[in-house]
Each structure stands twice: as structure tokens, then as C-alpha cells.
Design a protein around this motif. Structure first.
Motif, PDB file in Angstrom:
ATOM      1  N   ARG A  84       9.994   8.959   5.048  1.00  0.00           N
ATOM      2  CA  ARG A  84       8.628   9.690   5.422  1.00  0.00           C
ATOM      3  C   ARG A  84       7.557   9.196   4.485  1.00  0.00           C
ATOM      4  O   ARG A  84       6.589   9.124   4.882  1.00  0.00           O
ATOM      5  N   HIS A  85       7.787   8.637   3.107  1.00  0.00           N
ATOM      6  CA  HIS A  85       7.021   8.123   2.466  1.00  0.00           C
ATOM      7  C   HIS A  85       6.544   6.711   2.997  1.00  0.00           C
ATOM      8  O   HIS A  85       5.301   6.494   2.714  1.00  0.00           O
ATOM      9  N   LEU A  86       7.089   6.100   3.689  1.00  0.00           N
ATOM     10  CA  LEU A  86       6.820   4.946   4.098  1.00  0.00           C
ATOM     11  C   LEU A  86       5.777   5.336   5.228  1.00  0.00           C
ATOM     12  O   LEU A  86       4.821   4.213   5.156  1.00  0.00           O
ATOM     13  N   ARG A  87       6.157   6.125   6.199  1.00  0.00           N
ATOM     14  CA  ARG A  87       5.237   6.568   6.972  1.00  0.00           C
ATOM     15  C   ARG A  87       3.701   6.966   6.566  1.00  0.00           C
ATOM     16  O   ARG A  87       2.727   6.622   7.150  1.00  0.00           O
ATOM     17  N   HIS A  88       3.868   7.644   5.401  1.00  0.00           N
ATOM     18  CA  HIS A  88       2.531   7.909   4.732  1.00  0.00           C
ATOM     19  C   HIS A  88       1.693   6.767   4.291  1.00  0.00           C
ATOM     20  O   HIS A  88       0.802   6.749   4.309  1.00  0.00           O
ATOM     21  N   HIS A  89       2.336   5.660   3.681  1.00  0.00           N
ATOM     22  CA  HIS A  89       2.066   4.549   2.996  1.00  0.00           C
ATOM     23  C   HIS A  89       1.267   3.972   4.309  1.00  0.00           C
ATOM     24  O   HIS A  89       0.327   3.324   4.259  1.00  0.00           O
ATOM     25  N   LEU A  90       1.971   3.755   5.596  1.00  0.00           N
ATOM     26  CA  LEU A  90       1.438   3.082   6.636  1.00  0.00           C
ATOM     27  C   LEU A  90       0.078   3.516   7.112  1.00  0.00           C
ATOM     28  O   LEU A  90      -1.043   3.175   7.290  1.00  0.00           O
ATOM     29  N   ASN A  91       0.202   5.026   6.978  1.00  0.00           N
ATOM     30  CA  ASN A  91      -1.308   5.879   7.476  1.00  0.00           C
ATOM     31  C   ASN A  91      -2.333   5.406   6.351  1.00  0.00           C
ATOM     32  O   ASN A  91      -3.477   5.426   6.830  1.00  0.00           O
ATOM     33  N   GLN A  92      -1.994   5.612   5.225  1.00  0.00           N
ATOM     34  CA  GLN A  92      -3.047   4.963   4.146  1.00  0.00           C
ATOM     35  C   GLN A  92      -3.561   3.651   4.427  1.00  0.00           C
ATOM     36  O   GLN A  92      -4.818   3.642   4.188  1.00  0.00           O
ATOM     37  N   CYS A  93      -2.732   2.775   4.766  1.00  0.00           N
ATOM     38  CA  CYS A  93      -3.221   1.545   4.958  1.00  0.00           C
ATOM     39  C   CYS A  93      -4.022   1.217   6.231  1.00  0.00           C
ATOM     40  O   CYS A  93      -5.107   0.643   6.309  1.00  0.00           O
ATOM     41  N   GLU A  94      -3.531   2.089   7.186  1.00  0.00           N
ATOM     42  CA  GLU A  94      -4.461   1.907   8.326  1.00  0.00           C
ATOM     43  C   GLU A  94      -5.988   2.650   8.186  1.00  0.00           C
ATOM     44  O   GLU A  94      -6.825   2.306   8.953  1.00  0.00           O
ATOM     45  N   ASN A  95      -5.842   3.604   7.331  1.00  0.00           N
ATOM     46  CA  ASN A  95      -7.027   4.332   7.184  1.00  0.00           C
ATOM     47  C   ASN A  95      -8.070   3.674   6.096  1.00  0.00           C
ATOM     48  O   ASN A  95      -9.334   3.841   6.217  1.00  0.00           O
ATOM     49  N   THR A  96      -7.557   2.596   5.312  1.00  0.00           N
ATOM     50  CA  THR A  96      -8.469   2.011   4.537  1.00  0.00           C
ATOM     51  C   THR A  96      -9.466   0.708   5.263  1.00  0.00           C
ATOM     52  O   THR A  96     -10.453   0.665   4.992  1.00  0.00           O
ATOM     53  N   GLY A  97      -8.817   0.088   6.198  1.00  0.00           N
ATOM     54  CA  GLY A  97      -9.696  -0.974   6.736  1.00  0.00           C
ATOM     55  C   GLY A  97      -9.603  -2.094   6.051  1.00  0.00           C
ATOM     56  O   GLY A  97     -10.273  -3.111   6.428  1.00  0.00           O
ATOM     57  N   LYS A  98      -9.138  -2.223   4.882  1.00  0.00           N
ATOM     58  CA  LYS A  98      -9.578  -3.424   3.863  1.00  0.00           C
ATOM     59  C   LYS A  98      -8.448  -4.743   4.456  1.00  0.00           C
ATOM     60  O   LYS A  98      -7.312  -4.290   4.883  1.00  0.00           O
ATOM     61  N   PRO A  99      -8.699  -5.813   4.431  1.00  0.00           N
ATOM     62  CA  PRO A  99      -7.895  -7.009   4.815  1.00  0.00           C
ATOM     63  C   PRO A  99      -6.710  -7.135   4.183  1.00  0.00           C
ATOM     64  O   PRO A  99      -5.538  -7.159   5.009  1.00  0.00           O
ATOM     65  N   GLN A 108      -3.951  -4.987   5.868  1.00  0.00           N
ATOM     66  CA  GLN A 108      -3.341  -5.328   6.936  1.00  0.00           C
ATOM     67  C   GLN A 108      -1.932  -5.896   6.669  1.00  0.00           C
ATOM     68  O   GLN A 108      -0.951  -5.922   7.356  1.00  0.00           O
ATOM     69  N   PHE A 109      -2.009  -6.844   5.657  1.00  0.00           N
ATOM     70  CA  PHE A 109      -0.522  -7.446   5.155  1.00  0.00           C
ATOM     71  C   PHE A 109       0.378  -6.448   4.866  1.00  0.00           C
ATOM     72  O   PHE A 109       1.513  -6.579   5.381  1.00  0.00           O
ATOM     73  N   LEU A 110      -0.079  -5.509   4.181  1.00  0.00           N
ATOM     74  CA  LEU A 110       1.066  -4.357   3.805  1.00  0.00           C
ATOM     75  C   LEU A 110       1.412  -3.504   4.899  1.00  0.00           C
ATOM     76  O   LEU A 110       2.341  -3.220   5.048  1.00  0.00           O
ATOM     77  N   SER A 111       0.456  -3.112   5.644  1.00  0.00           N
ATOM     78  CA  SER A 111       0.739  -2.450   6.952  1.00  0.00           C
ATOM     79  C   SER A 111       1.839  -3.169   7.784  1.00  0.00           C
ATOM     80  O   SER A 111       2.838  -2.515   8.194  1.00  0.00           O
ATOM     81  N   GLN A 112       1.712  -4.533   7.884  1.00  0.00           N
ATOM     82  CA  GLN A 112       2.682  -5.266   8.869  1.00  0.00           C
ATOM     83  C   GLN A 112       3.974  -5.272   8.026  1.00  0.00           C
ATOM     84  O   GLN A 112       5.085  -5.286   8.805  1.00  0.00           O
ATOM     85  N   VAL A 113       4.191  -5.395   6.807  1.00  0.00           N
ATOM     86  CA  VAL A 113       5.599  -5.287   5.925  1.00  0.00           C
ATOM     87  C   VAL A 113       6.085  -3.863   6.052  1.00  0.00           C
ATOM     88  O   VAL A 113       7.250  -4.002   6.460  1.00  0.00           O
ATOM     89  N   ILE A 114       5.172  -2.867   6.151  1.00  0.00           N
ATOM     90  CA  ILE A 114       5.767  -1.429   6.166  1.00  0.00           C
ATOM     91  C   ILE A 114       6.206  -1.320   7.593  1.00  0.00           C
ATOM     92  O   ILE A 114       7.228  -0.659   8.048  1.00  0.00           O
ATOM     93  N   LEU A 115       5.489  -1.539   8.782  1.00  0.00           N
ATOM     94  CA  LEU A 115       6.009  -1.497  10.123  1.00  0.00           C
ATOM     95  C   LEU A 115       7.047  -2.004  10.373  1.00  0.00           C
ATOM     96  O   LEU A 115       7.976  -1.541  11.084  1.00  0.00           O
TER      97      LEU A 115
END
Length: 150
Positions: A34-49, A52-59
Motif C-alpha cells: 500500500r505504501h508503494l502505491r502511495h509513493h507511486l501516486n506521489q511521483c506521478e503528481n510531481t511531474g519532475k523528471p 519518472q525514474f522512481l515511478s518506473q522502479v516502483i511500477l
């Protein structure tokens, strides 16, 4: 126009009612999932380049792990544990893996919402994995030990 279509491998038939697992059969405690899903949402909401790396690792982590309510965590890297790891076979380092890290970063604390933390969570002692760095290079991280909180 070409009528060539890519060949897709067929999947074996699974009897109805059969539970299937991810290809690796790896698990993660439900709370960490559940925490990973939250971190993924946070990454997607920032829009910082960098996100994108972090969101791919979490996905990738979410795609290859299943949430388990009663996971055996003795040798599993989870939120709240101390993990002993090595990057590119350098001397071992110990860090506390946390889901909620404060800004300013305390030495020895590894936020799960970092490339290192997202890579380590869900690994077991003895496993190695590619570690994506902020500059785009790839290292290898090895888990040498896990100390679960009491």
C-alpha cells in the motif's frame, strides 16, 4: 502496407478458480505494498523528471510482487527494517528503510521513495538487482542482511 503482425506467446490455460502468482512468486507485506502505491501516486503528481525514474522502479516492483497479509519477513527487506547492503561490491552499508523520511535526510536512513529504497524493498538476503542512479547509470545492489524491528 505490410500485414505482418508481431507474434505474441500464448499463455497456458488456467483452470477456473485457480489462484495465480506473479512470474517471480515474490511477495510483499500488505502495508508495504500500500505504501508503494502511495509513493507511486506521489511521483506521478510531481511531474519532475527525476520522479519518472522512481515511478518506473516502483511500477516494476508492484508488477512483480503480490501483497501478502502474513509474509515471512525474516530475510525480506521491508519498511522499518535495518538492511545491510552493498553497491557494486563495495564495503557493506547498513541503513534503516523508512516510508516516511523527513527532509534533510538523517544519515543511515533510506527513504523507500528513493531509487535505492524502492529497489531494496521486497528483496531477500542474497539477492542482487540493478540499481538505477539519478544520473541514468546502473549499479548492482546486493542485500547482505536484514534486521527486522522487534
Amino acid at each position: 502496407m505490410s500485414s505482418i503482425r508481431p507474434i505474441r506467446p500464448s499463455r497456458p490455460e488456467t483452470p477456473p478458480g485457480t489462484k495465480t502468482r506473479s512470474c517471480t512468486g515474490s511477495i510483499l507485506p500488505e502495508a508495504d505494498y500500500r505504501h508503494l502505491r502511495h509513493h507511486l501516486n506521489q511521483c506521478e503528481n510531481t511531474g519532475k523528471p527525476a520522479s519518472q525514474f522512481l515511478s518506473q522502479v516502483i511500477l516494476r516492483k508492484l508488477a512483480t510482487r503480490e501483497p501478502a497479509p502474513d509474509a515471512d519477513t525474516r530475510d525480506l527487506v521491508t519498511g522499518g527494517c535495518h538492511v545491510v547492503y552493498s553497491v557494486d561490491r563495495k564495503p557493506a552499508v547498513t541503513g534503516l528503510l523508512v516510508h516516511r523520511a523527513r527532509s534533510g535526510g538523517v544519515s543511515g536512513v533510506i527513504p523507500v521513495s528513493s531509487l535505492l529504497g524502492a529497489t531494496l524493498i521486497g528483496m531477500r538476503v542474497g539477492q542482487r538487482a540493478p540499481l538505477l542512479r539519478k544520473d541514468g547509470t546502473i549499479a548492482t545492489v546486493s542485500v547482505l542482511g536484514v534486521i527486522q524491528p522487534d
